[in-house]
Design a protein around this motif. Structure first.
Motif, PDB file in Angstrom:
ATOM      1  N   LEU A   1       0.813  -1.213   0.000  1.00  0.00           N
ATOM      2  CA  LEU A   1       0.000   0.000   0.000  1.00  0.00           C
ATOM      3  C   LEU A   1       0.849   1.268   0.000  1.00  0.00           C
ATOM      4  O   LEU A   1       0.309   2.374  -0.086  1.00  0.00           O
ATOM      5  CB  LEU A   1      -0.929  -0.001   1.222  1.00  0.00           C
ATOM      6  N   GLY A   2       2.163   1.103   0.109  1.00  0.00           N
ATOM      7  CA  GLY A   2       3.039   2.260   0.118  1.00  0.00           C
ATOM      8  C   GLY A   2       2.847   3.120   1.349  1.00  0.00           C
ATOM      9  O   GLY A   2       2.937   4.355   1.280  1.00  0.00           O
ATOM     10  N   LEU A   3       2.605   2.475   2.490  1.00  0.00           N
ATOM     11  CA  LEU A   3       2.348   3.200   3.732  1.00  0.00           C
ATOM     12  C   LEU A   3       3.590   3.208   4.608  1.00  0.00           C
ATOM     13  O   LEU A   3       4.370   2.270   4.614  1.00  0.00           O
ATOM     14  CB  LEU A   3       1.188   2.557   4.483  1.00  0.00           C
ATOM     15  N   ARG A   4       3.753   4.285   5.367  1.00  0.00           N
ATOM     16  CA  ARG A   4       4.943   4.461   6.194  1.00  0.00           C
ATOM     17  C   ARG A   4       4.961   3.525   7.396  1.00  0.00           C
ATOM     18  O   ARG A   4       5.993   2.970   7.748  1.00  0.00           O
ATOM     19  CB  ARG A   4       5.021   5.913   6.680  1.00  0.00           C
ATOM     20  N   ASP A   5       3.812   3.383   8.057  1.00  0.00           N
ATOM     21  CA  ASP A   5       3.802   2.621   9.297  1.00  0.00           C
ATOM     22  C   ASP A   5       2.398   2.125   9.611  1.00  0.00           C
ATOM     23  O   ASP A   5       1.453   2.319   8.832  1.00  0.00           O
ATOM     24  CB  ASP A   5       4.339   3.451  10.470  1.00  0.00           C
ATOM     25  N   ARG A   6       2.261   1.500  10.751  1.00  0.00           N
ATOM     26  CA  ARG A   6       1.004   0.894  11.171  1.00  0.00           C
ATOM     27  C   ARG A   6      -0.096   1.940  11.350  1.00  0.00           C
ATOM     28  O   ARG A   6      -1.264   1.688  11.075  1.00  0.00           O
ATOM     29  CB  ARG A   6       1.246   0.134  12.479  1.00  0.00           C
ATOM     30  N   VAL A   7       0.283   3.122  11.829  1.00  0.00           N
ATOM     31  CA  VAL A   7      -0.706   4.175  12.030  1.00  0.00           C
ATOM     32  C   VAL A   7      -1.359   4.558  10.707  1.00  0.00           C
ATOM     33  O   VAL A   7      -2.579   4.691  10.607  1.00  0.00           O
ATOM     34  CB  VAL A   7      -0.057   5.403  12.691  1.00  0.00           C
ATOM     35  N   GLN A   8      -0.542   4.736   9.669  1.00  0.00           N
ATOM     36  CA  GLN A   8      -1.106   5.068   8.356  1.00  0.00           C
ATOM     37  C   GLN A   8      -2.006   3.952   7.842  1.00  0.00           C
ATOM     38  O   GLN A   8      -2.993   4.209   7.152  1.00  0.00           O
ATOM     39  CB  GLN A   8       0.021   5.331   7.356  1.00  0.00           C
ATOM     40  N   ALA A   9      -1.677   2.708   8.180  1.00  0.00           N
ATOM     41  CA  ALA A   9      -2.509   1.583   7.759  1.00  0.00           C
ATOM     42  C   ALA A   9      -3.882   1.653   8.406  1.00  0.00           C
ATOM     43  O   ALA A   9      -4.902   1.350   7.779  1.00  0.00           O
ATOM     44  CB  ALA A   9      -1.828   0.260   8.104  1.00  0.00           C
ATOM     45  N   VAL A  10      -3.931   2.059   9.664  1.00  0.00           N
ATOM     46  CA  VAL A  10      -5.212   2.201  10.360  1.00  0.00           C
ATOM     47  C   VAL A  10      -6.047   3.286   9.701  1.00  0.00           C
ATOM     48  O   VAL A  10      -7.235   3.114   9.424  1.00  0.00           O
ATOM     49  CB  VAL A  10      -4.984   2.521  11.851  1.00  0.00           C
ATOM     50  N   VAL A  11      -5.426   4.423   9.425  1.00  0.00           N
ATOM     51  CA  VAL A  11      -6.131   5.518   8.764  1.00  0.00           C
ATOM     52  C   VAL A  11      -6.655   5.059   7.398  1.00  0.00           C
ATOM     53  O   VAL A  11      -7.804   5.318   7.038  1.00  0.00           O
ATOM     54  CB  VAL A  11      -5.192   6.731   8.592  1.00  0.00           C
ATOM     55  N   PHE A  12      -5.812   4.351   6.657  1.00  0.00           N
ATOM     56  CA  PHE A  12      -6.194   3.850   5.331  1.00  0.00           C
ATOM     57  C   PHE A  12      -7.398   2.916   5.441  1.00  0.00           C
ATOM     58  O   PHE A  12      -8.324   2.984   4.623  1.00  0.00           O
ATOM     59  CB  PHE A  12      -5.009   3.101   4.718  1.00  0.00           C
ATOM     60  N   GLY A  13      -7.402   2.058   6.445  1.00  0.00           N
ATOM     61  CA  GLY A  13      -8.508   1.124   6.617  1.00  0.00           C
ATOM     62  C   GLY A  13      -9.845   1.809   6.805  1.00  0.00           C
ATOM     63  O   GLY A  13     -10.869   1.383   6.267  1.00  0.00           O
ATOM     64  N   TYR A  14      -9.842   2.920   7.552  1.00  0.00           N
ATOM     65  CA  TYR A  14     -11.078   3.664   7.764  1.00  0.00           C
ATOM     66  C   TYR A  14     -11.458   4.483   6.541  1.00  0.00           C
ATOM     67  O   TYR A  14     -12.622   4.543   6.145  1.00  0.00           O
ATOM     68  CB  TYR A  14     -10.931   4.592   8.976  1.00  0.00           C
ATOM     69  N   GLU A  15     -10.473   5.140   5.940  1.00  0.00           N
ATOM     70  CA  GLU A  15     -10.786   6.039   4.822  1.00  0.00           C
ATOM     71  C   GLU A  15     -11.278   5.289   3.593  1.00  0.00           C
ATOM     72  O   GLU A  15     -12.022   5.838   2.787  1.00  0.00           O
ATOM     73  CB  GLU A  15      -9.557   6.873   4.469  1.00  0.00           C
ATOM     74  N   THR A  16     -10.871   4.038   3.431  1.00  0.00           N
ATOM     75  CA  THR A  16     -11.323   3.271   2.274  1.00  0.00           C
ATOM     76  C   THR A  16     -12.601   2.495   2.553  1.00  0.00           C
ATOM     77  O   THR A  16     -13.142   1.859   1.654  1.00  0.00           O
ATOM     78  CB  THR A  16     -10.235   2.273   1.836  1.00  0.00           C
ATOM     79  N   GLY A  17     -13.078   2.541   3.797  1.00  0.00           N
ATOM     80  CA  GLY A  17     -14.311   1.836   4.127  1.00  0.00           C
ATOM     81  C   GLY A  17     -14.135   0.387   4.494  1.00  0.00           C
ATOM     82  O   GLY A  17     -15.118  -0.330   4.684  1.00  0.00           O
ATOM     83  N   LEU A  18     -12.880  -0.093   4.593  1.00  0.00           N
ATOM     84  CA  LEU A  18     -12.653  -1.468   5.028  1.00  0.00           C
ATOM     85  C   LEU A  18     -13.202  -1.663   6.428  1.00  0.00           C
ATOM     86  O   LEU A  18     -13.751  -2.700   6.771  1.00  0.00           O
ATOM     87  CB  LEU A  18     -11.140  -1.798   4.987  1.00  0.00           C
ATOM     88  N   VAL A  19     -13.039  -0.637   7.249  1.00  0.00           N
ATOM     89  CA  VAL A  19     -13.669  -0.581   8.565  1.00  0.00           C
ATOM     90  C   VAL A  19     -14.489   0.690   8.590  1.00  0.00           C
ATOM     91  O   VAL A  19     -14.013   1.746   8.146  1.00  0.00           O
ATOM     92  CB  VAL A  19     -12.617  -0.554   9.698  1.00  0.00           C
ATOM     93  N   THR A  20     -15.704   0.621   9.090  1.00  0.00           N
ATOM     94  CA  THR A  20     -16.583   1.786   9.111  1.00  0.00           C
ATOM     95  C   THR A  20     -16.712   2.314  10.521  1.00  0.00           C
ATOM     96  O   THR A  20     -16.663   1.561  11.485  1.00  0.00           O
ATOM     97  CB  THR A  20     -17.979   1.434   8.577  1.00  0.00           C
TER      98      THR A  20
END
Length: 224
Positions: free
Chosen positions: A200-219
């Protein structure tokens, strides 16, 4: 030895945190600062492993200081981990700190053992993503933002297992908790997390969490 810097405009808070940290054999406080500007300067000169950063301070606030330390325009060289000291009434502000690269959050009224755990977790390179703090902050912010449809194609590049690991990460689970939930080894979980960040080209775990919410994987308010 974990080297820490305390940045907070309240002297009583600094004294209390210092006392807790210096009661441990593996943690030392290398300095203090009463505002964000001094925090940035002392971080660059003292080179701490972890900076405990207050959010609201005079001269330079915690968000601007975090951007100065971790953002694109940061000074090359030593880069510390930043642990934000926060309250629940600053949701949007803290989300920006997530984007700036903060590794985690801690409530100012947290128990001493929670403070010590937070410093050790962040120093070890993990993100402190307690569901009681980070999940609420992200959910409240994402509710006001449109879903990032551009992220769908990136999600399609993940395997089913990687998507599930990402979903559990976004729910605030640690690697150990994810491993237990999926009945896999913790080392296997770490491998999945590493591949997810790379794909996903993400820097760290925090960005992964943000990505999960922003893409709707988690609502927000849901389980994804």
């Amino acid at each position: 030895m974990i080297r820490t810097l305390i940045v907070d405009d309240q002297s009583m808070i600094r004294v209390g945190i210092r006392a807790i940290l210096e009661s441990q054999e593996d943690i030392t406080v290398v300095g203090e600062a009463e505002n964000g500007r001094l925090g940035v300067e002392r971080s660059r000169s003292l080179r701490p492993d972890v900076v405990l950063m207050d959010v609201r301070m005079p001269v330079l606030d915690g968000l601007a200081a975090t951007r100065a330390l971790l953002g694109p325009r940061r000074t090359e060289g030593h880069t510390p981990r930043v642990l934000m000291l926060t309250t629940f009434d600053l949701d949007d502000y803290i989300y920006a700190a997530l984007q700036a690269g903060a590794s985690g959050f801690l409530l100012k009224d947290a128990e001493p053992e929670d403070l010590l755990r937070a410093v050790r977790v962040v120093a070890a390179g993990e993100a402190l993503l307690a569901p009681s703090i980070t999940r609420r902050l992200i959910e409240n912010f994402v509710e006001t933002r449109p879903r990032q449809l551009a992220g769908d194609s990136a999600l399609n590049g993940l395997t089913d297992r990687e998507r599930e690991v990402l979903r559990l990460m976004a729910l605030g689970m640690s690697n150990a908790e994810i491993a237990a939930s999926l009945f896999i080894a913790e080392q296997t979980t770490k491998t999945h997390v590493s591949r997810i960040l790379q794909k996903l080209g993400l820097r760290d775990r925090v960005q992964a969490v943000v990505f999960g919410y922003e893409t709707g994987l988690v609502t927000p308010g849901g389980q994804g």
